[in-house]
Design an enzyme around this catalytic site. Structure first.
Site, PDB file in Angstrom:
ATOM      1  N   LYS A  13      -7.306   3.910  -5.117  1.00  0.00           N
ATOM      2  CA  LYS A  13      -8.169   3.104  -5.999  1.00  0.00           C
ATOM      3  C   LYS A  13      -7.814   1.619  -5.924  1.00  0.00           C
ATOM      4  O   LYS A  13      -8.687   0.778  -5.753  1.00  0.00           O
ATOM      5  CB  LYS A  13      -8.047   3.569  -7.463  1.00  0.00           C
ATOM      6  CG  LYS A  13      -8.493   4.990  -7.718  1.00  0.00           C
ATOM      7  CD  LYS A  13      -8.509   5.312  -9.204  1.00  0.00           C
ATOM      8  CE  LYS A  13      -7.139   5.271  -9.862  1.00  0.00           C
ATOM      9  NZ  LYS A  13      -6.192   6.290  -9.379  1.00  0.00           N
ATOM     10  N   ARG A  88      -9.504   6.777 -18.671  1.00  0.00           N
ATOM     11  CA  ARG A  88      -8.669   7.894 -18.230  1.00  0.00           C
ATOM     12  C   ARG A  88      -8.742   9.061 -19.207  1.00  0.00           C
ATOM     13  O   ARG A  88      -8.109  10.089 -18.963  1.00  0.00           O
ATOM     14  CB  ARG A  88      -7.226   7.425 -18.142  1.00  0.00           C
ATOM     15  CG  ARG A  88      -6.729   7.182 -16.720  1.00  0.00           C
ATOM     16  CD  ARG A  88      -5.274   6.792 -16.833  1.00  0.00           C
ATOM     17  NE  ARG A  88      -4.535   6.877 -15.615  1.00  0.00           N
ATOM     18  CZ  ARG A  88      -4.356   5.855 -14.771  1.00  0.00           C
ATOM     19  NH1 ARG A  88      -4.952   4.718 -14.974  1.00  0.00           N
ATOM     20  NH2 ARG A  88      -3.586   6.005 -13.716  1.00  0.00           N
ATOM     21  N   ARG A 127       4.562   4.776  -1.243  1.00  0.00           N
ATOM     22  CA  ARG A 127       3.852   3.529  -1.570  1.00  0.00           C
ATOM     23  C   ARG A 127       4.837   2.405  -1.901  1.00  0.00           C
ATOM     24  O   ARG A 127       5.829   2.607  -2.585  1.00  0.00           O
ATOM     25  CB  ARG A 127       2.952   3.802  -2.772  1.00  0.00           C
ATOM     26  CG  ARG A 127       2.225   2.607  -3.284  1.00  0.00           C
ATOM     27  CD  ARG A 127       0.998   3.002  -4.041  1.00  0.00           C
ATOM     28  NE  ARG A 127       1.255   3.754  -5.255  1.00  0.00           N
ATOM     29  CZ  ARG A 127       0.265   4.214  -6.026  1.00  0.00           C
ATOM     30  NH1 ARG A 127      -0.988   4.047  -5.677  1.00  0.00           N
ATOM     31  NH2 ARG A 127       0.538   4.881  -7.127  1.00  0.00           N
ATOM     32  N   ARG A 155       7.237   1.332  -7.253  1.00  0.00           N
ATOM     33  CA  ARG A 155       6.922   1.521  -8.676  1.00  0.00           C
ATOM     34  C   ARG A 155       7.801   2.597  -9.296  1.00  0.00           C
ATOM     35  O   ARG A 155       8.037   3.633  -8.688  1.00  0.00           O
ATOM     36  CB  ARG A 155       5.442   1.902  -8.828  1.00  0.00           C
ATOM     37  CG  ARG A 155       4.536   0.714  -8.895  1.00  0.00           C
ATOM     38  CD  ARG A 155       3.082   1.115  -8.824  1.00  0.00           C
ATOM     39  NE  ARG A 155       2.699   2.137  -9.794  1.00  0.00           N
ATOM     40  CZ  ARG A 155       1.440   2.541  -9.969  1.00  0.00           C
ATOM     41  NH1 ARG A 155       0.464   2.007  -9.259  1.00  0.00           N
ATOM     42  NH2 ARG A 155       1.147   3.476 -10.844  1.00  0.00           N
ATOM     43  N   ARG A 166       1.724  12.611 -13.730  1.00  0.00           N
ATOM     44  CA  ARG A 166       0.476  11.838 -13.679  1.00  0.00           C
ATOM     45  C   ARG A 166      -0.677  12.694 -13.151  1.00  0.00           C
ATOM     46  O   ARG A 166      -1.808  12.578 -13.600  1.00  0.00           O
ATOM     47  CB  ARG A 166       0.663  10.588 -12.807  1.00  0.00           C
ATOM     48  CG  ARG A 166       1.515   9.526 -13.520  1.00  0.00           C
ATOM     49  CD  ARG A 166       2.151   8.563 -12.557  1.00  0.00           C
ATOM     50  NE  ARG A 166       1.183   7.714 -11.896  1.00  0.00           N
ATOM     51  CZ  ARG A 166       1.399   7.123 -10.719  1.00  0.00           C
ATOM     52  NH1 ARG A 166       2.535   7.315 -10.070  1.00  0.00           N
ATOM     53  NH2 ARG A 166       0.486   6.367 -10.191  1.00  0.00           N
TER      54      ARG A 166
HETATM   55  P1  AMP Z   1      -2.156   3.109 -12.386  1.00  0.00           P
HETATM   56  O1  AMP Z   1      -1.651   1.808 -11.853  1.00  0.00           O
HETATM   57  O2  AMP Z   1      -3.644   3.110 -12.621  1.00  0.00           O
HETATM   58  O3  AMP Z   1      -1.684   4.295 -11.599  1.00  0.00           O
HETATM   59  O4  AMP Z   1      -1.508   3.257 -13.861  1.00  0.00           O
HETATM   60  C1  AMP Z   1      -0.113   3.357 -14.022  1.00  0.00           C
HETATM   61  C2  AMP Z   1       0.218   3.885 -15.411  1.00  0.00           C
HETATM   62  O5  AMP Z   1      -0.295   2.984 -16.416  1.00  0.00           O
HETATM   63  C3  AMP Z   1      -0.392   5.237 -15.767  1.00  0.00           C
HETATM   64  O6  AMP Z   1       0.356   6.327 -15.276  1.00  0.00           O
HETATM   65  C4  AMP Z   1      -0.398   5.175 -17.287  1.00  0.00           C
HETATM   66  O7  AMP Z   1       0.902   5.378 -17.813  1.00  0.00           O
HETATM   67  C5  AMP Z   1      -0.756   3.724 -17.539  1.00  0.00           C
HETATM   68  N1  AMP Z   1      -2.229   3.542 -17.629  1.00  0.00           N
HETATM   69  C6  AMP Z   1      -3.028   2.842 -16.777  1.00  0.00           C
HETATM   70  N2  AMP Z   1      -4.306   2.896 -17.158  1.00  0.00           N
HETATM   71  C7  AMP Z   1      -4.333   3.642 -18.278  1.00  0.00           C
HETATM   72  C8  AMP Z   1      -5.365   4.087 -19.150  1.00  0.00           C
HETATM   73  N3  AMP Z   1      -6.650   3.784 -18.916  1.00  0.00           N
HETATM   74  N4  AMP Z   1      -5.029   4.853 -20.221  1.00  0.00           N
HETATM   75  C9  AMP Z   1      -3.736   5.166 -20.458  1.00  0.00           C
HETATM   76  N5  AMP Z   1      -2.712   4.811 -19.678  1.00  0.00           N
HETATM   77  C10 AMP Z   1      -3.000   4.053 -18.603  1.00  0.00           C
END
Ligand code: AMP
Length: 210
Positions: A13, A88, A127, A155, A166
């Site tokens: 994404k 989400r 990654r 990360r 996740r």
């Molecule tokens: P990402 O970079 O999109 O993989 O997001 C990393 C982490 O941020 C996720 O595993 C969640 O802990 C948190 N996070 C990101 N977007 C959301 C969301 N829309 N709702 C809740 N937690 C989020």
């Protein structure tokens, strides 16, 4: 264009959003990036978010919804935006829908990047991100040039344990959002397995921008 990019962790994404927003000339809104910036700054929101993020849990809806609604009201989103990592959960999708209806705007597309669970762990654990340019690499599939190798970051939630959590959240909380957009007739599905260019081309086709 106002759209959402959705998919499991490691589906591509972030990488694809960065490519698409350049072509489409719309703002890229990544809730993960916004939350990581808040964690780095040590704000109250960041401290709260970090507790959930490091184990692969979700940050509470109220926190994320407020952050996104404030963001999409900014002037740079007037021409359109691409949400990456939001919504989400079903309450997040409902809050977005209500706020957009109230503002007299609507989503044009929700694009799901599909990648099988078996491929996700390898993608995520390999990654690496360049903190200077924001470029996302993969040690095997998109190897970084030697000159940036020393500064790359891994990360905290890209471990096997956090990634498994996740993925569980994705199937349990995020997938139930899809029927909502399917019913609106705006959901498109794209195969996320292939080269970066192949996936970008599929996404552009799904958006009707061949
Ligand atoms: P990402 O970079 O999109 O993989 O997001 C990393 C982490 O941020 C996720 O595993 C969640 O802990 C948190 N996070 C990101 N977007 C959301 C969301 N829309 N709702 C809740 N937690 C989020």
């Amino acid at each position: 264009m106002r759209m959402i990019l959705v998919g499991p962790p490691g589906a591509g994404k972030g990488t694809q959003a960065a490519r698409l927003v350049e072509t489409l000339r719309i703002s890229h809104i990544s809730t993960g990036d916004m939350l990581r910036a808040a964690v780095k700054e040590g704000t109250a929101l960041g401290i709260e978010a970090d507790r959930h993020m490091k184990t692969g849990g979700l940050v509470p809806d109220a926190v994320v919804i407020g952050m996104v609604l404030e963001r999409i009201a900014k002037p740079d989103c007037a021409n359109g935006f691409m949400l990456d990592g939001f919504p989400r959960t079903v309450p997040q999708a409902e809050a977005l829908d209500a706020a957009m209806s109230a503002a007299g705007i609507a989503l044009d597309a929700v694009v799901l990047i599909e990648v099988a669970d078996e491929l996700i762990i390898e993608r995520v654990t390999g990654r690496r991100t360049d903190p200077v340019t924001g470029t996302i690499y993969h040690l095997k599939y998109a190897p970084p040039p030697a000159e940036v190798a020393d500064r790359l970051q891994h990360r905290k939630d890209d471990t096997v344990e956090a990634c498994t959590a996740r993925l569980d959240k994705y199937h349990g909380e995020t997938e139930p959002v899809l029927p909502f957009y399917q019913a609106k007739g705006i959901l498109r599905r794209v195969d996320g397995v292939g080269s970066l260019d192949e996936v970008t081309a599929r996404l552009m086709t799904a958006l009707g921008r061949v």
